[in-house]
Design an enzyme around this catalytic site. Sequence first.
Site, PDB file in Angstrom:
ATOM      1  N   LYS A 268     -12.051   4.243 -31.730  1.00 53.83           N
ATOM      2  CA  LYS A 268     -10.766   3.910 -31.125  1.00 53.83           C
ATOM      3  C   LYS A 268      -9.906   3.065 -32.080  1.00 53.83           C
ATOM      4  CE  LYS A 268     -11.588   6.372 -27.518  1.00 53.83           C
ATOM      5  NZ  LYS A 268     -12.354   6.159 -26.305  1.00 53.83           N
TER       6      LYS A 268
HETATM    7  C1  LIG Z   1     -13.181   6.672 -25.134  1.00 52.57           C
HETATM    8  C2  LIG Z   1     -12.587   6.890 -23.791  1.00 52.57           C
HETATM    9  C3  LIG Z   1     -13.041   6.217 -22.649  1.00 52.57           C
HETATM   10  C4  LIG Z   1     -14.316   5.417 -22.625  1.00 52.57           C
HETATM   11  O1  LIG Z   1     -14.333   4.353 -23.498  1.00 52.57           O
HETATM   12  P1  LIG Z   1     -15.722   3.559 -23.703  1.00 52.57           P
HETATM   13  O2  LIG Z   1     -15.264   2.257 -24.312  1.00 52.57           O
HETATM   14  O3  LIG Z   1     -16.541   4.384 -24.635  1.00 52.57           O
HETATM   15  O4  LIG Z   1     -16.332   3.390 -22.386  1.00 52.57           O
HETATM   16  C5  LIG Z   1     -12.362   6.353 -21.464  1.00 52.57           C
HETATM   17  N1  LIG Z   1     -11.280   7.154 -21.375  1.00 52.57           N
HETATM   18  C6  LIG Z   1     -10.825   7.853 -22.442  1.00 52.57           C
HETATM   19  C7  LIG Z   1      -9.609   8.703 -22.268  1.00 52.57           C
HETATM   20  C8  LIG Z   1     -11.473   7.765 -23.668  1.00 52.57           C
HETATM   21  O5  LIG Z   1     -11.053   8.487 -24.711  1.00 52.57           O
END
Ligand SMILES: *Cc1c(COP(=O)(O)O)cnc(C)c1O
Length: 389
Positions: free
Chosen positions: A187
């Site tokens: 991210k």
């Molecule tokens: C990555 C992601 C999540 C989950 O994030 P985590 O921190 O891995 O729990 C939720 N929603 C979307 C749209 C994502 O891309």
Amino acid sequence: MSNEPSAFVPLSRPHIDPDDIDAVVGVLEGGWLTSGPVAEEFAARFAAAVGTQHAVPVTSCTAALHLALAVLDIGPGDEVITSPYTFAATAEVIRYRDAHPVFVDIDPRTFNLDPAGVERALTSRTRAIVPIHIAGLLADTDAIGKVAAAHDVTVVADAAHAFPAASAGRPVGALCDLTAFSFYATKTITTGEGGMLCTDHSGWAERAKRLSLHGLSRQAWSRHTAQGSWYYEVEEVGYKYNLPDLLAALGLAQLRKAERLRARREAIAARYSEALADLPGLELPAKPLPGDVHAWHLYMLRVDAEAVGISRDEVIGRLRDRGIGCSVHFIPLHLQPYYARTYGLAPEDFPLAAAEYAREVSLPLFAAMTDDEAERVIEAVRAIAGGRR
Ligand SMILES: *Cc1c(COP(=O)(O)O)cnc(C)c1O
């Protein structure tokens, strides 16, 4: 080292500087590894950055979304409206509460939840609406907020892609009642694994914080320190979702450079769009509204298989052969066996999500990408999608 450029251009690679490493080593040397003052400082600074009064640091965006639904007391039989065009996490947290996801199709221009569809999907059981800011491009939270306010339901944003984004000067956290962020490794800023739940509502924030550590009374946070007490009370059944200082230290270091990393991703996205604009078989990602800030987590291309002469899957295969790692965001949830089976859903129930999924391919986009890597991506896409140089 694995975060050095190599022959293969991956979809994503974290941006880690010496100050990131120093921050984590500092916590290791300090001797307090779990949640403590560093996590508190990260939360305070993150809240300021996203424009909310409160932020609760947790171990994932999934945990943040789960806690958001928990503090709203969403429970068995309740309905939560969301988009099928998202990752598994967005809807699974609704099922954690024994509530039901009610899917609404997307605006095909942006991949984001369509506000007009939201209005039609409301029932007396609807408790919340969960828009996702796909790729870091903001959903139409003004329109969704109006529908929500008229029907007394809460808006919980899945902002896993959207830090830092802003709408007309308002940072992303200021757009919805509760907003969940991800610091997963791919991210826009990362703690390896991590997340944050942000809100202006002090009652929700306090309860989310308590639920993030077994539902223990507040003093539990400091119970192992010199100032703390051994005494705690279990006020309700909670979870083990607290973000440790070890990870929060990385988050603090990443937060300081978040805008610089965003600008770098934006520059790469602009370069892609400039270099691919003349290819008739490709549709470029939607631009943000004037005055909005796009977080540019993903660069989501769409392939016209007829014009390009090969299928989307074949495009991905050929990019891989040329050393370019791509992905597809997302396989809509109504096509996934669990949701199709549990709710009796067919592909044509959400035709726009199904159709856009069939055309989508995400190119590598990350702040640590070199100019050379970006040019290699462009060259490969042009060679495969039929452009002349
Ligand atoms: C990555 C992601 C999540 C989950 O994030 P985590 O921190 O891995 O729990 C939720 N929603 C979307 C749209 C994502 O891309």
